[in-house]
Design an enzyme around this catalytic site. Structure first.
Site, PDB file in Angstrom:
ATOM      1  N   ARG A 192      48.784  53.870  32.489  1.00  0.00           N
ATOM      2  CA  ARG A 192      49.357  53.295  31.161  1.00  0.00           C
ATOM      3  C   ARG A 192      48.290  53.853  30.111  1.00  0.00           C
ATOM      4  NH1 ARG A 192      47.612  49.125  34.934  1.00  0.00           N
ATOM      5  NH2 ARG A 192      49.270  47.752  35.603  1.00  0.00           N
TER       6      ARG A 192
ATOM      7  N   LYS B 256      44.231  46.646  34.110  1.00  0.00           N
ATOM      8  CA  LYS B 256      44.364  45.255  33.659  1.00  0.00           C
ATOM      9  C   LYS B 256      43.065  44.480  34.269  1.00  0.00           C
ATOM     10  CE  LYS B 256      49.146  45.234  32.266  1.00  0.00           C
ATOM     11  NZ  LYS B 256      50.512  44.593  32.403  1.00  0.00           N
TER      12      LYS B 256
ATOM     13  N   HIS C   2      55.090  54.951  28.576  1.00  0.00           N
ATOM     14  CA  HIS C   2      55.703  54.009  29.751  1.00  0.00           C
ATOM     15  C   HIS C   2      56.781  54.864  30.621  1.00  0.00           C
ATOM     16  CE1 HIS C   2      55.091  50.110  31.173  1.00  0.00           C
ATOM     17  NE2 HIS C   2      56.212  49.852  30.905  1.00  0.00           N
TER      18      HIS C   2
ATOM     19  N   ARG D   4      55.040  57.065  33.193  1.00  0.00           N
ATOM     20  CA  ARG D   4      54.581  56.283  34.084  1.00  0.00           C
ATOM     21  C   ARG D   4      55.577  55.882  35.288  1.00  0.00           C
ATOM     22  NH1 ARG D   4      50.577  52.395  35.794  1.00  0.00           N
ATOM     23  NH2 ARG D   4      51.360  50.180  36.059  1.00  0.00           N
TER      24      ARG D   4
ATOM     25  N   HIS E  31      49.472  48.010  40.047  1.00  0.00           N
ATOM     26  CA  HIS E  31      50.060  46.568  40.085  1.00  0.00           C
ATOM     27  C   HIS E  31      49.288  45.461  41.087  1.00  0.00           C
ATOM     28  CE1 HIS E  31      54.302  48.641  39.099  1.00  0.00           C
ATOM     29  NE2 HIS E  31      53.406  48.385  38.183  1.00  0.00           N
TER      30      HIS E  31
ATOM     31  N   TYR F 233      61.540  49.372  42.156  1.00  0.00           N
ATOM     32  CA  TYR F 233      61.797  50.599  42.938  1.00  0.00           C
ATOM     33  C   TYR F 233      62.425  50.327  44.056  1.00  0.00           C
ATOM     34  CZ  TYR F 233      58.714  51.952  39.043  1.00  0.00           C
ATOM     35  OH  TYR F 233      58.036  52.169  37.967  1.00  0.00           O
TER      36      TYR F 233
END
Length: 312
Positions: A163, A187, A253, A256, A279, A288
């Site tokens: 990111r 995150k 993005h 990525r 994630h 995906y």
């Protein structure tokens, strides 16, 4: 009297939102920008609830589904609706765990179909062309520190699926180039190890030896990996501009998602991609899935004894 009740009603919603945001910042460790996005979504739902004369704590399944329908009628894209629903799910789970409500109104709601839509990505040939172009500029006999830095950034974004905030937050000490990896803070300040391929490692090594020393103006740069011409850490906006300049229809993005897409197309399983991208929930990586299924079908047709049998 009615006006006073309305004011108290609005204040009650605002207080709930403030408490939830404090929970996200303190206990979940979410970053300020993420909390601001959640705040906007919750305030939008609170406004909708107040127009329906209902408080956040008394929201029902019909209120939430009506809110999503309202968004759709006003042209909000399904991807944005899915994000807002995800925000509401977290909010109502918190209310339920805190025993402020008896039932989660989002528990039986299906996520918008956008979760199943694969994010935009570049073809492998497009990525190769972009990186080759950056490589030629960096390998030129008169290449400057900026060219070396830009090539290293593009290689790193694609190799690790980082990111933008993760890339701008990198420090030199986060690198383990001999082992071909970098430690990334994602995150919620969750750390993960991201492997790097040889092209990315070589680009970063050249930048560190020939480029970064020229950009480093003082010892007060806090050890940030990527620096501006003034010797300051690069901003998120600057990274976006750099990538856009490298490819007119490209974004960080998109690089990525290209990383993840090309890995799945090459045979990587979703759990591995989930770990690489950072994630928290495998459901996020499942966009995906159809790529993995397409590969499975191809392998099945190639190797199953009856898959390619001609009908007679």
């Amino acid at each position: 009297m009615a006006r006073s009740d309305d004011a108290a009603f609005g204040a009650g919603n605002l207080e709930l939102i403030r408490e939830y945001l404090a929970y996200l910042r303190v206990e979940k460790g979410l970053r300020p920008l993420t909390c601001e996005a959640y705040q906007r979504d919750l305030l939008q739902f609170a406004e909708y609830q107040e127009n329906s004369n209902a408080s956040l704590a008394k929201a029902t399944r019909e209120h939430v589904s009506g809110f999503l329908e309202h968004l759709g009628k006003h042209g909000v894209e399904s991807r944005s609706m899915a994000r807002k629903l995800s925000c509401l799910r977290g909010f109502f789970r918190w209310l339920l765990l805190d025993k402020r409500i008896d039932r989660d109104p989002t528990v039986t709601l299906d996520s918008p179909s956008s979760w199943k839509v694969l994010p935009k990505s570049l073809a492998q040939s497009e990525v190769t062309e972009m990186l080759d172009r950056a490589g030629r500029a960096a390998d030129h006999p008169e290449a400057d520190a900026i060219s070396l830095r830009d090539r290293a950034i593009l290689e790193l974004l694609y190799a690790g699926g980082l990111r933008v905030s993760e890339l701008t937050g990198l420090n030199v000490v986060d690198l383990s180039l001999a082992a071909g990896r970098v430690q990334v803070r994602g995150k919620g300040d969750k750390e993960r190890i991201v492997p790097l391929g040889r092209p990315a490692v070589e680009a970063i090594e050249k930048y560190l030896s020939l480029g970064r020393p020229e950009l480093q103006k003082s010892k007060r740069d806090a050890g940030k990996l990527f620096l501006s011409v003034r010797g300051e850490p690069l901003t998120r906006q600057w990274i976006w501009q750099l990538v856009r300049a490298a490819g007119s229809h490209t974004s960080p993005h998109m690089l990525r998602h290209s990383c993840a897409t090309h890995m799945v197309e090459g045979g990587a399983d979703l759990r591995t991609v989930q770990t690489l991208l950072g994630h928290a929930d495998i459901a996020t990586t499942q966009v995906y899935t159809h790529l993995a299924l397409n590969r499975l079908k191809t392998v099945h047709r190639m190797h199953h004894p009856r898959a390619t049998r001609e009908s007679k």
